[in-house]
Write a protein that holds these residues in place. Structure first.
Motif, PDB file in Angstrom:
ATOM      1  N   ALA A   1      -2.065  -6.178  -1.305  1.00 20.24           N
ATOM      2  CA  ALA A   1      -3.312  -6.115  -0.546  1.00 20.24           C
ATOM      3  C   ALA A   1      -3.006  -5.960   0.938  1.00 20.24           C
ATOM      4  O   ALA A   1      -2.092  -6.601   1.460  1.00 20.24           O
ATOM      5  CB  ALA A   1      -4.127  -7.384  -0.767  1.00 20.24           C
ATOM      6  N   PHE A   2      -3.770  -5.114   1.603  1.00 17.89           N
ATOM      7  CA  PHE A   2      -3.739  -4.978   3.051  1.00 17.89           C
ATOM      8  C   PHE A   2      -5.125  -5.404   3.526  1.00 17.89           C
ATOM      9  O   PHE A   2      -6.093  -4.690   3.286  1.00 17.89           O
ATOM     10  CB  PHE A   2      -3.468  -3.532   3.464  1.00 17.89           C
ATOM     11  N   LEU A   3      -5.228  -6.557   4.158  1.00 13.82           N
ATOM     12  CA  LEU A   3      -6.524  -7.077   4.586  1.00 13.82           C
ATOM     13  C   LEU A   3      -6.788  -6.679   6.033  1.00 13.82           C
ATOM     14  O   LEU A   3      -6.001  -7.002   6.931  1.00 13.82           O
ATOM     15  CB  LEU A   3      -6.559  -8.602   4.460  1.00 13.82           C
TER      16      LEU A   3
ATOM     17  N   LEU B   1      -6.407  -1.285   0.136  1.00 14.03           N
ATOM     18  CA  LEU B   1      -7.078  -1.700   1.358  1.00 14.03           C
ATOM     19  C   LEU B   1      -8.258  -2.604   1.019  1.00 14.03           C
ATOM     20  O   LEU B   1      -9.182  -2.194   0.311  1.00 14.03           O
ATOM     21  CB  LEU B   1      -7.546  -0.468   2.141  1.00 14.03           C
ATOM     22  N   VAL B   2      -8.211  -3.823   1.538  1.00  9.54           N
ATOM     23  CA  VAL B   2      -9.254  -4.826   1.315  1.00  9.54           C
ATOM     24  C   VAL B   2      -9.885  -5.145   2.663  1.00  9.54           C
ATOM     25  O   VAL B   2      -9.187  -5.296   3.668  1.00  9.54           O
ATOM     26  CB  VAL B   2      -8.659  -6.107   0.680  1.00  9.54           C
ATOM     27  N   SER B   3     -11.208  -5.235   2.691  1.00 13.51           N
ATOM     28  CA  SER B   3     -11.915  -5.563   3.921  1.00 13.51           C
ATOM     29  C   SER B   3     -13.117  -6.447   3.602  1.00 13.51           C
ATOM     30  O   SER B   3     -13.398  -6.727   2.432  1.00 13.51           O
ATOM     31  CB  SER B   3     -12.364  -4.280   4.640  1.00 13.51           C
TER      32      SER B   3
ATOM     33  N   TYR C   1     -10.172   4.805   7.328  1.00 11.10           N
ATOM     34  CA  TYR C   1      -9.520   4.666   6.027  1.00 11.10           C
ATOM     35  C   TYR C   1     -10.495   4.055   5.027  1.00 11.10           C
ATOM     36  O   TYR C   1     -11.254   3.137   5.372  1.00 11.10           O
ATOM     37  CB  TYR C   1      -8.263   3.787   6.149  1.00 11.10           C
ATOM     38  N   ALA C   2     -10.452   4.562   3.807  1.00 12.25           N
ATOM     39  CA  ALA C   2     -11.359   4.098   2.757  1.00 12.25           C
ATOM     40  C   ALA C   2     -10.943   2.726   2.243  1.00 12.25           C
ATOM     41  O   ALA C   2      -9.766   2.472   1.970  1.00 12.25           O
ATOM     42  CB  ALA C   2     -11.370   5.093   1.597  1.00 12.25           C
ATOM     43  N   VAL C   3     -11.927   1.858   2.112  1.00 12.61           N
ATOM     44  CA  VAL C   3     -11.725   0.514   1.577  1.00 12.61           C
ATOM     45  C   VAL C   3     -11.680   0.610   0.057  1.00 12.61           C
ATOM     46  O   VAL C   3     -12.547   1.228  -0.564  1.00 12.61           O
ATOM     47  CB  VAL C   3     -12.861  -0.425   2.037  1.00 12.61           C
ATOM     48  N   ASP C   4     -10.658  -0.013  -0.549  1.00 15.14           N
ATOM     49  CA  ASP C   4     -10.545  -0.045  -2.008  1.00 15.14           C
ATOM     50  C   ASP C   4     -11.377  -1.164  -2.624  1.00 15.14           C
ATOM     51  O   ASP C   4     -11.879  -1.024  -3.739  1.00 15.14           O
ATOM     52  CB  ASP C   4      -9.080  -0.222  -2.422  1.00 15.14           C
ATOM     53  N   ALA C   5     -11.507  -2.286  -1.909  1.00 16.42           N
ATOM     54  CA  ALA C   5     -12.262  -3.434  -2.431  1.00 16.42           C
ATOM     55  C   ALA C   5     -12.627  -4.351  -1.275  1.00 16.42           C
ATOM     56  O   ALA C   5     -11.959  -4.354  -0.233  1.00 16.42           O
ATOM     57  CB  ALA C   5     -11.427  -4.195  -3.453  1.00 16.42           C
ATOM     58  N   THR C   6     -13.673  -5.134  -1.472  1.00 12.82           N
ATOM     59  CA  THR C   6     -14.038  -6.133  -0.469  1.00 12.82           C
ATOM     60  C   THR C   6     -13.498  -7.497  -0.910  1.00 12.82           C
ATOM     61  O   THR C   6     -13.179  -7.700  -2.095  1.00 12.82           O
ATOM     62  CB  THR C   6     -15.568  -6.233  -0.288  1.00 12.82           C
TER      63      THR C   6
END
Length: 180
Positions: free
Chosen positions: A7-9, A36-38, A56-61
């Motif tokens: 995960a990259f937060l 990518l997590v945001s 950059y597109a977020v993969d998940a929150t």
């Protein structure tokens, strides 16, 4: 590192682009899968210091995932990025989950601010951008001025670095920690 998901937060805006993209490439080159997590869905806005850079597109929150979905965590820096994350209880809880599970975490530059808020630095030796020295000391960490620090404490590995100039050493130490 094959088959591991990292995960990259990052906050919706304010991440230092090179501190996101270079570790991302290192994880991919080592055979891992970065995600990518945001705090919000959609796209995040990266910066090159104070200037807008790529999106950059977020993969998940953080509401959709937990530490159990990943093998490790990268916290890129940028001044605004960790300052935003440390004010979001969901993001702080997500970070704390990696430490509770004993999973490796890598944080660069200003990113340790989020670790201070998660109360996971006490008893650790670490580095960061120099302006965080007092904050980390007040939170119980021992701050050192080194290119990269790998601290193993209570069964979890924490990799920290000071700045973009340290990315080569940071990336190697992070990949090594994630590969273990």
């Amino acid at each position: 590192m094959d088959g591991k998901t990292i995960a990259f937060l990052v906050a919706p805006e304010g991440v230092e682009e090179v501190e996101l993209t270079e570790p991302w490439k290192a994880v991919k080159q080592a055979g891992g899968t970065p995600k990518l997590v945001s705090t919000d869905s959609g796209r995040i806005q990266a910066f090159n210091h104070l200037d807008k850079a790529g999106t950059y597109a977020v993969d998940a929150t953080v509401d959709e995932v937990s530490a159990s979905d990943f093998d490790g965590l990268v916290l890129p820096g940028g001044v605004a990025n960790p300052d935003f994350l440390r004010m979001d209880e969901r993001a702080v809880g997500f970070v704390r989950g990696f430490f509770d599970a004993g999973k490796p975490v890598a944080a660069i530059c200003h990113a340790p601010w989020t670790l201070v808020e998660a109360d996971v630095v006490r008893g650790r030796t670490m580095t960061s951008w120099p302006s965080l020295r007092t904050d980390l000391g007040n939170a119980g960490a021992t701050w050192v001025d080194k290119e990269v620090v790998v601290d193993t404490h209570n069964g979890s590995v924490l990799v920290t670095s000071r700045k973009p100039d340290d990315l080569k050493a940071f990336n190697q130490a992070a990949v090594d920690a994630f590969s273990s």
